[in-house]
Design a protein around this motif. Structure first.
Motif, PDB file in Angstrom:
ATOM      1  N   ASN A  42       0.853  -1.201   0.000  1.00 30.61           N
ATOM      2  CA  ASN A  42       0.000   0.000   0.000  1.00 30.61           C
ATOM      3  C   ASN A  42       0.886   1.248   0.000  1.00 30.61           C
ATOM      4  O   ASN A  42       1.884   1.294   0.740  1.00 30.61           O
ATOM      5  N   GLY A  43       0.523   2.196  -0.836  1.00 33.79           N
ATOM      6  CA  GLY A  43       1.247   3.467  -0.860  1.00 33.79           C
ATOM      7  C   GLY A  43       2.589   3.414  -1.578  1.00 33.79           C
ATOM      8  O   GLY A  43       3.345   4.388  -1.545  1.00 33.79           O
ATOM      9  N   SER A  44       2.891   2.300  -2.259  1.00 35.91           N
ATOM     10  CA  SER A  44       4.208   2.194  -2.909  1.00 35.91           C
ATOM     11  C   SER A  44       4.271   3.009  -4.213  1.00 35.91           C
ATOM     12  O   SER A  44       5.353   3.398  -4.645  1.00 35.91           O
ATOM     13  N   GLY A  45       3.110   3.220  -4.846  1.00 34.48           N
ATOM     14  CA  GLY A  45       3.087   4.021  -6.078  1.00 34.48           C
ATOM     15  C   GLY A  45       2.513   3.307  -7.292  1.00 34.48           C
ATOM     16  O   GLY A  45       2.589   3.817  -8.415  1.00 34.48           O
ATOM     17  N   LYS A  46       1.884   2.143  -7.074  1.00 32.09           N
ATOM     18  CA  LYS A  46       1.337   1.360  -8.208  1.00 32.09           C
ATOM     19  C   LYS A  46       0.259   2.153  -8.959  1.00 32.09           C
ATOM     20  O   LYS A  46       0.324   2.308 -10.176  1.00 32.09           O
ATOM     21  N   SER A  47      -0.732   2.655  -8.200  1.00 33.83           N
ATOM     22  CA  SER A  47      -1.831   3.384  -8.858  1.00 33.83           C
ATOM     23  C   SER A  47      -1.322   4.667  -9.507  1.00 33.83           C
ATOM     24  O   SER A  47      -1.875   5.123 -10.513  1.00 33.83           O
ATOM     25  N   SER A  48      -0.268   5.241  -8.914  1.00 30.87           N
ATOM     26  CA  SER A  48       0.262   6.486  -9.485  1.00 30.87           C
ATOM     27  C   SER A  48       0.828   6.246 -10.886  1.00 30.87           C
ATOM     28  O   SER A  48       0.743   7.117 -11.754  1.00 30.87           O
ATOM     29  N   ILE A  49       1.402   5.062 -11.098  1.00 30.57           N
ATOM     30  CA  ILE A  49       1.931   4.744 -12.438  1.00 30.57           C
ATOM     31  C   ILE A  49       0.764   4.707 -13.429  1.00 30.57           C
ATOM     32  O   ILE A  49       0.818   5.312 -14.509  1.00 30.57           O
ATOM     33  N   PHE A  81      -7.751   9.896 -12.821  1.00 29.06           N
ATOM     34  CA  PHE A  81      -9.010   9.213 -12.525  1.00 29.06           C
ATOM     35  C   PHE A  81      -9.301   9.277 -11.016  1.00 29.06           C
ATOM     36  O   PHE A  81     -10.264   8.697 -10.544  1.00 29.06           O
ATOM     37  N   ARG A  82      -8.421  10.016 -10.264  1.00 25.95           N
ATOM     38  CA  ARG A  82      -8.627  10.061  -8.816  1.00 25.95           C
ATOM     39  C   ARG A  82      -8.948  11.455  -8.287  1.00 25.95           C
ATOM     40  O   ARG A  82      -9.536  11.604  -7.241  1.00 25.95           O
ATOM     41  N   THR A  83      -8.486  12.463  -9.006  1.00 24.87           N
ATOM     42  CA  THR A  83      -8.733  13.826  -8.526  1.00 24.87           C
ATOM     43  C   THR A  83      -8.924  14.766  -9.712  1.00 24.87           C
ATOM     44  O   THR A  83      -8.394  14.530 -10.791  1.00 24.87           O
ATOM     45  N   VAL A 102      -1.476  16.044  -7.780  1.00 25.10           N
ATOM     46  CA  VAL A 102      -0.650  14.915  -8.226  1.00 25.10           C
ATOM     47  C   VAL A 102       0.800  15.333  -8.449  1.00 25.10           C
ATOM     48  O   VAL A 102       1.677  14.484  -8.562  1.00 25.10           O
ATOM     49  N   ILE A 103       1.029  16.644  -8.534  1.00 27.59           N
ATOM     50  CA  ILE A 103       2.420  17.108  -8.683  1.00 27.59           C
ATOM     51  C   ILE A 103       3.153  16.817  -7.376  1.00 27.59           C
ATOM     52  O   ILE A 103       2.633  17.094  -6.286  1.00 27.59           O
ATOM     53  N   GLN A 104       4.342  16.253  -7.503  1.00 22.84           N
ATOM     54  CA  GLN A 104       5.101  15.871  -6.304  1.00 22.84           C
ATOM     55  C   GLN A 104       5.333  17.092  -5.411  1.00 22.84           C
ATOM     56  O   GLN A 104       5.611  18.181  -5.914  1.00 22.84           O
TER      57      GLN A 104
END
Ligand SMILES: Nc1ncnc2c1ncn2[C@@H]1O[C@H](COP(=O)(O)OP(=O)(O)OP(=O)(O)O)[C@@H](O)[C@H]1O
Length: 362
Positions: free
Chosen positions: A32-39, A52-54, A60-62
């Motif tokens: 969880n939180g590793s970055g899978k969905s972010s890819i 698709f999340r916000t 989403v910018i770091q």
């Protein structure tokens, strides 16, 4: 249509990441939180210019960065495109195609059909008609050249008329000019929606429903967004007095819907949550099948947390159906146990995701 190379920079917990994906199946494993969905979210930006999340690009910018960038090399029947998208904290959207800046995001998204399946995809059935219109519109955008233009003009007319409905002093002649335009464009869009629902696309949907939910008999109908027996101009005129009081046009293809019923009852009233997800899967596979059969185009499919509410046999069925359409898949899971069937696939790449970094398993 395949992503040959993807680079993501300054995106959520991803500092700088590059992957060379498999042409068919790509699996991202991580805690969880590793970055899978972010890819997946970053790839989604290339197909939609949004998350698709916000709806807030800034989020989403770091942290501490001024922008993010997603770059991909796309192989489209041996023609290679280099697509880039960047969004800044000041909400600028910069698009480049083959190194040249493009003024229009439409140029970018038309190059790359992307679809996403997440636990939230059930909203296609449970949520408002807007999502079902988007489902039809996405496909028309990719298969009908005239659609994007007509849709944009229709939206412009609608905004004009809604604005004029709010100002009663507006010249009547101007109102009727925009109303006629709106009615004409609206009928064109209705026509495109109806033609799609009369095409083999509907047969694909029914075929997939038979595969995923054979125990139910579905009835799928298209509601055009106004009274059946009237044309759009008549419907706008008929509702004009009431709509002027409310300040917006209440009839037209912007009110269209896709109604999915079982035995005369809306499907979501009957189906379990898992069955709703299978219904969504069947609908989404039909998009990929239609695109393939009509234009020989394939879809980049993002499957986020596919394990949620789909059992492994249904997950496998979903993945197989998509691979049969030539789709390139990007799948996330927390660990391998969630995807015990994955060893059945010869052509695949496995990536381990940790703190926004990926390591390919060789
Ligand atoms: N703007 C941001 N800058 C830096 N980090 C962020 C930003 N937004 C989110 N994060 C962090 O990025 C990480 C990636 O989250 P992501 O949703 O991609 O994880 P995931 O691997 O899909 O997790 P899960 O399995 O829980 O869904 C999270 O730890 C999150 O807190």
């Amino acid at each position: 249509m395949k992503l040959d190379f993807v680079q993501i920079r300054g995106f959520r917990n991803i500092d700088d990441l590059s992957i060379v994906p498999d042409a068919k199946l790509n699996i991202f494993l991580g805690e969880n939180g590793s970055g899978k969905s972010s890819i997946l979210e970053a790839i989604h930006y290339l197909g939609f210019t949004r998350s698709f999340r916000t709806s807030k690009h800034k989020n989403v910018i770091q942290h501490e960065q001024q922008s993010f960038t997603v770059f991909a090399q796309v192989d489209c029947d041996n023609t290679i495109y280099k697509l880039g998208l960047s969004r800044t904290v000041s909400d600028e959207c910069l698009v480049s195609i083959d190194g040249l800046k493009s003024k229009s995001a439409v140029d970018l998204v038309s190059k790359l059909p992307v679809q996403i399946f997440t636990p939230q995809s059930s909203d296609l059935i449970l949520g408002s008609p807007r999502l079902r219109r988007k489902y039809l519109d996405w496909l028309l955008f990719h298969v009908e050249q005239q659609f994007a233009n007509k849709f944009a003009m229709y939206r412009r007319c609608l905004l004009q008329i809604n604005a004029s409905y709010k100002i009663s002093s507006r010249a009547k002649g101007l109102d009727s000019f925009w109303t006629e335009q709106l009615a004409e464009l609206g009928e064109d869009i209705r026509n495109l929606h109806e033609s799609l629902m009369l095409s083999e696309f509907k047969a694909f949907i029914h075929y997939n429903l038979q595969v995923f939910l054979p125990e139910f008999s579905f009835d799928i109908s298209y509601y055009k967004g106004w009274e059946k027996e009237l044309n759009l101009k008549e419907a706008i005129d008929k509702n004009c007095v009431r709509d002027k009081k409310r300040g917006f046009v209440s009839v037209g293809p912007h009110k269209a819907d896709l109604r999915i019923k079982i035995g005369g009852v809306l499907a979501h009233e009957i189906l379990s949550r898992g069955q709703v997800r299978m219904l969504v899967a069947a609908l989404q596979i039909a998009q990929a099948q239609y695109l393939k059969s009509k234009l020989q185009k394939s879809v980049v499919f993002l499957l986020d947390d596919i394990g949620a509410e789909l059992d492994s046999s249904k997950q496998e069925l979903f993945i197989n159906s998509l691979l049969n359409t030539g789709s390139q898949l990007f799948v996330t899971a927390i660990d391998r146990k969630q995807l015990n069937y994955i060893s059945n696939y010869q052509h695949k790449k496995l990536f381990h995701v940790e703190h926004g970094q990926v390591r390919e398993e060789i």
